[in-house]
Design a protein around this motif. Structure first.
Motif, PDB file in Angstrom:
ATOM      1  N   GLY A 142       0.802  -1.219   0.000  1.00 59.85           N
ATOM      2  CA  GLY A 142       0.000   0.000   0.000  1.00 59.85           C
ATOM      3  C   GLY A 142       0.826   1.256   0.000  1.00 59.85           C
ATOM      4  O   GLY A 142       0.340   2.333   0.335  1.00 59.85           O
ATOM      5  N   LYS A 149      -8.289   0.240  -6.929  1.00 64.55           N
ATOM      6  CA  LYS A 149      -8.237  -1.132  -6.429  1.00 64.55           C
ATOM      7  C   LYS A 149      -6.824  -1.603  -6.125  1.00 64.55           C
ATOM      8  O   LYS A 149      -6.629  -2.651  -5.524  1.00 64.55           O
ATOM      9  CB  LYS A 149      -8.889  -2.073  -7.450  1.00 64.55           C
ATOM     10  CG  LYS A 149     -10.368  -1.814  -7.635  1.00 64.55           C
ATOM     11  CD  LYS A 149     -11.007  -2.827  -8.593  1.00 64.55           C
ATOM     12  CE  LYS A 149     -12.512  -2.596  -8.669  1.00 64.55           C
ATOM     13  NZ  LYS A 149     -13.183  -3.596  -9.544  1.00 64.55           N
ATOM     14  N   ARG A 150      -5.834  -0.834  -6.571  1.00 64.52           N
ATOM     15  CA  ARG A 150      -4.419  -1.193  -6.398  1.00 64.52           C
ATOM     16  C   ARG A 150      -4.127  -2.577  -6.988  1.00 64.52           C
ATOM     17  O   ARG A 150      -3.477  -3.424  -6.367  1.00 64.52           O
ATOM     18  CB  ARG A 150      -3.983  -1.110  -4.930  1.00 64.52           C
ATOM     19  CG  ARG A 150      -4.047   0.300  -4.365  1.00 64.52           C
ATOM     20  CD  ARG A 150      -3.341   0.420  -3.032  1.00 64.52           C
ATOM     21  NE  ARG A 150      -1.892   0.248  -3.153  1.00 64.52           N
ATOM     22  CZ  ARG A 150      -1.053   1.198  -3.548  1.00 64.52           C
ATOM     23  NH1 ARG A 150      -1.497   2.392  -3.905  1.00 64.52           N
ATOM     24  NH2 ARG A 150       0.243   0.940  -3.607  1.00 64.52           N
ATOM     25  N   ASN A 179      -2.697  -8.052  -6.724  1.00 62.66           N
ATOM     26  CA  ASN A 179      -3.586  -7.213  -5.915  1.00 62.66           C
ATOM     27  C   ASN A 179      -2.842  -6.750  -4.672  1.00 62.66           C
ATOM     28  O   ASN A 179      -2.599  -7.531  -3.745  1.00 62.66           O
ATOM     29  CB  ASN A 179      -4.843  -8.002  -5.534  1.00 62.66           C
ATOM     30  CG  ASN A 179      -5.755  -7.223  -4.589  1.00 62.66           C
ATOM     31  OD1 ASN A 179      -5.610  -6.016  -4.404  1.00 62.66           O
ATOM     32  ND2 ASN A 179      -6.707  -7.916  -3.991  1.00 62.66           N
ATOM     33  N   SER A 212      -3.972  -4.416  -2.632  1.00 63.99           N
ATOM     34  CA  SER A 212      -4.894  -3.827  -1.659  1.00 63.99           C
ATOM     35  C   SER A 212      -5.161  -4.771  -0.494  1.00 63.99           C
ATOM     36  O   SER A 212      -4.845  -5.960  -0.550  1.00 63.99           O
ATOM     37  CB  SER A 212      -6.222  -3.458  -2.335  1.00 63.99           C
ATOM     38  OG  SER A 212      -7.020  -4.616  -2.537  1.00 63.99           O
ATOM     39  N   GLN A 238     -10.436  -8.077  -4.507  1.00 65.69           N
ATOM     40  CA  GLN A 238     -10.885  -7.181  -5.566  1.00 65.69           C
ATOM     41  C   GLN A 238     -11.466  -7.985  -6.724  1.00 65.69           C
ATOM     42  O   GLN A 238     -10.870  -8.971  -7.168  1.00 65.69           O
ATOM     43  CB  GLN A 238      -9.732  -6.318  -6.074  1.00 65.69           C
ATOM     44  CG  GLN A 238      -9.121  -5.396  -5.048  1.00 65.69           C
ATOM     45  CD  GLN A 238     -10.043  -4.243  -4.657  1.00 65.69           C
ATOM     46  OE1 GLN A 238     -11.140  -4.082  -5.202  1.00 65.69           O
ATOM     47  NE2 GLN A 238      -9.600  -3.435  -3.707  1.00 65.69           N
TER      48      GLN A 238
END
Length: 234
Positions: A30, A163-164, A182, A184, A188
């Motif tokens: 993140g 959504k990263r 992913n 996040s 997602q």
């Protein structure tokens, strides 16, 4: 800094490639694990990594070390705030990107360290994280098994800042592998464009198992938090 003047075929074969490392530490976990105070978005991450591929000759890229830490830096797991799931995702990215993935001894065991003296500590023979070691072994063998992951071209497919999530295609001849990451903290649901892959094609997740099918020019899937999928087109 820019190494291009030394990579024209008459001097260096490759570089340590800190230009690969910097976007990695500014994006994964993140952005909280960044060594600089400038966390970046998914789009910026993909743009940064693709710019390296665009700038340097392919032979130099193939010979360059895709590092995430070194004897002169903080250990990657320390940079990632000790989050081992984030380290697994970073390692998966290393093993599925173009270049020579380079693991500093002990990273695969979960070793940490802040300054040079600690970062250069001896191998932790008595207290390795054996689960993490097994994971590294699995993704290394996965990379070695598929030409698309070692020799293939790279084509960006998807980057969602909200959504990263990022996705890219690795291709060598007729072998095609879609990698989805992913970063996040939650699962997602994404629809990834299936560039060059025909509708009806079955994709096998060679990392976790399971299959997906290309429909209407895309791949619809759920990607768990801080995790990835490596999809082989059959």
């Amino acid at each position: 800094s820019d190494a291009l003047p030394w990579l024209m075929g008459d001097e260096w074969d490759g570089m340590m490639n800190y230009q690969f490392r910097d976007p990695v530490l500014n994006f994964f976990a993140g952005g909280t694990g960044a060594v600089s105070p400038y966390p970046i978005s998914a789009t910026s991450f993909m743009d940064g990594e693709m710019s390296v591929l665009a700038e340097y000759p392919r032979p130099a890229i193939m010979a360059s070390m895709n590092i995430v830490d070194s004897h002169d830096t903080m250990r990657v797991l320390t940079s990632l705030k000790g989050i081992k799931q984030a380290l697994r995702l970073v390692a998966l990215y290393q093993m599925t990107w173009l270049g020579a993935p380079t693991v500093l001894y002990g990273d695969e065991t979960g070793i940490q360290g802040v300054d040079n003296n600690v970062a250069r500590a001896t191998f932790p023979w008595q207290h390795q994280d054996t689960s993490l070691e097994s994971y590294y072994a699995r993704i290394v063998h996965m990379r070695l098994k598929y030409d698309a992951l070692t020799q293939g071209s790279v084509f960006p497919l998807y980057a969602s800042d909200g959504k990263r999530v990022v996705a890219y295609l690795r291709q060598s001849g007729s072998q095609r592998i879609v990698v989805v990451l992913n970063d996040s903290g939650k699962t997602q649901n994404v629809s990834i464009p299936a560039s060059g892959i025909a509708n009806g094609t079955t994709l096998t997740d060679i990392l976790h198992g399971g299959q997906l099918t290309v429909k209407s020019g895309g791949i619809v899937m759920s990607v768990p938090a801080v995790s990835g999928k490596v999809l082989l087109a059959n």
